[in-house]
Design an enzyme around this catalytic site. Structure first.
Site, short mmCIF file in Angstrom:
data_model
loop_
_atom_site.label_atom_id
_atom_site.label_comp_id
_atom_site.label_asym_id
_atom_site.label_seq_id
_atom_site.Cartn_x
_atom_site.Cartn_y
_atom_site.Cartn_z
N GLU A 65 16.05 42.79 48.56
CA GLU A 65 17.53 42.39 48.57
C GLU A 65 17.97 41.41 49.35
O GLU A 65 19.12 41.22 49.79
CB GLU A 65 18.45 43.68 48.51
N HIS A 69 24.25 45.22 48.18
CA HIS A 69 22.85 45.67 47.72
C HIS A 69 22.68 44.88 46.37
O HIS A 69 23.63 44.10 46.02
CB HIS A 69 22.68 47.06 47.57
N GLU A 111 26.63 46.69 44.08
CA GLU A 111 25.26 46.27 43.66
C GLU A 111 25.27 44.71 42.80
O GLU A 111 25.83 44.90 41.98
CB GLU A 111 24.84 47.23 42.66
#
Length: 393
Positions: free
Chosen positions: A161, A302, A361
């Site tokens: 990531e 993330h 995310e």
């Protein structure tokens, strides 16, 4: 940019000369320098220096008269230099564009280069090493601002990531430009945020893992890394640290539950919880930072999913719901109260402090997200960054 300090000039005078908030100049220098009666040199943030060769008939005064600075500003910069036979002078250049480019394969070497560039142009940015990775690489923290409110962002807990590190660093650079250009952020003066908020940034929690994904195993680690990777030499799916421990399964927030139900039970590219909570130096560094800094809010970047998680075990404060609504409105990301997951950094922070914590995310697709998504992801999370930075709760 370094200039000569004149004993008869006060902090406010330098702010006027360079169209900067005096607090930024103060924060860029030793606290007592402006109380001393002797001269010396001071750092002026938001500027670089370029050399200029005087043309025939030009003088320092004539060139200065054509620039958007007072002549005195140019003279301060050149006070220690003597115009040589080439008749070169130094000219100040205000930084109007980012000094770093996050849209790249953002490894630990690029991070170190960018930290050097940022602190050179913006010396009020303070950097420190909060710990070291398994392989001894520094885990850096940046601090910006001197307020009582403490907000923390981090990126690249997971190796594949790594795009989150470049995005977070570009967001930081945008804030620095806003500060030195006297702009507003969501209706509030950037300098007011600087004076009320201390922003903490850990741009790369897992430098060993990021470098493994982007560059392959380091010398001496090929056999171990490929063994953990099931014999495969493609490390693009690797999330863990270099020892095969998932750093976001390392925190003492029902860690035992994750240990029992998570597979695998030994070092792996992803999901292995480790043999105990906080067994890994990267996780220890983040836990110590949180305990010592007493953050008011943490946000972990993330990928992927275009959603974020904001609760844990009912221990989050009521204000988290309001912040989540604003994050969702500003980003378009889906707000998820809780998921069946434990032992994450955000989980542990909420459990221990009862303060807002968020796992964002970024983007959507398959990790590692391609750089073609960078600009969209940056635009999506810009509002989250600015809201967290500028709003008191």
């Amino acid at each position: 940019m370094l200039i000569d300090r004149l004993p008869d000039k006060a902090l406010a005078d330098y702010g006027r000369l360079f169209c900067l908030q005096p607090e930024l100049i103060r924060a860029s220098n030793d606290f007592d320098i402006f109380k001393e009666k002797k001269g010396g040199r001071i750092r002026i943030p938001g500027f670089t220096v370029k050399r200029y060769s005087l043309k025939k008939g030009e003088t320092l005064d004539s060139v200065a008269s054509l620039l958007p600075f007072e002549t005195e500003t140019i003279k301060l910069l050149n006070a220690r230099s003597r115009i040589s036979n080439e008749r070169c002078i130094l000219l100040p250049c205000r930084a109007t564009a980012p000094v770093l480019i996050g849209r790249t394969k953002y490894c630990s070497n690029i991070l170190e280069r960018d930290l050097e560039a940022l602190t050179e142009v913006y010396p009020f940015v303070k950097t420190s090493v909060i710990g070291r990775s398994v392989l001894g690489k520094p885990i850096w923290e940046l601090k910006i601002g001197n307020g009582h409110r403490k907000v923390h962002f981090n990126a690249s807990f997971h190796a594949n990531e790594w795009i989150t590190s470049g995005i977070l660093m570009e967001l930081v650079n945008m804030y620095l430009l806003a500060l030195c250009d006297n702009r507003t952020i969501l209706g509030e003066e950037a300098i007011s945020i600087f004076e009320s908020t201390e922003l903490s940034i850990v741009p790369m929690v897992n430098p060993d893992g990021v470098d493994l994904v982007l560059h392959g195993p380091p010398p001496g680690m090929w056999e171990l890394a490929t063994a953990i990777n099931g014999g495969k030499t493609d490390f693009s799916g690797w999330k863990a640290n270099i020892r095969g421990v998932d750093l976001n399964n390392q925190f003492p927030a029902n860690w035992e539950i994750e240990k029992e139900r998570k597979e695998p039970k030994s070092p792996a590219p992803r999901d292995f919880t480790g043999t105990s909570p906080l067994s890994e130096p990267e996780a220890i560094a983040m836990a110590n930072l949180s305990v010592n800094s007493r953050f008011d809010m943490v946000v972990a970047f993330h990928t992927q999913g275009q959603e974020f998680y904001w609760g844990y075990g009912g221990k989050e404060p009521a204000v988290s719901s309001y912040i989540a609504e604003e994050f969702s409105r500003l980003s378009g990301y889906r707000a998820v109260h809780t998921i069946d997951s434990h032992a994450g950094f955000k989980d542990w922070f909420i459990q221990e402090n009862g303060r807002p914590g968020f796992t964002i995310e970024l983007g959507k697709g398959i990790n590692p997200l391609p750089l073609s998504q960078f600009n969209k992801v940056y635009r999506d999370v810009l509002g989250i960054f600015l809201f967290a930075l500028g709003k008191s709760f």
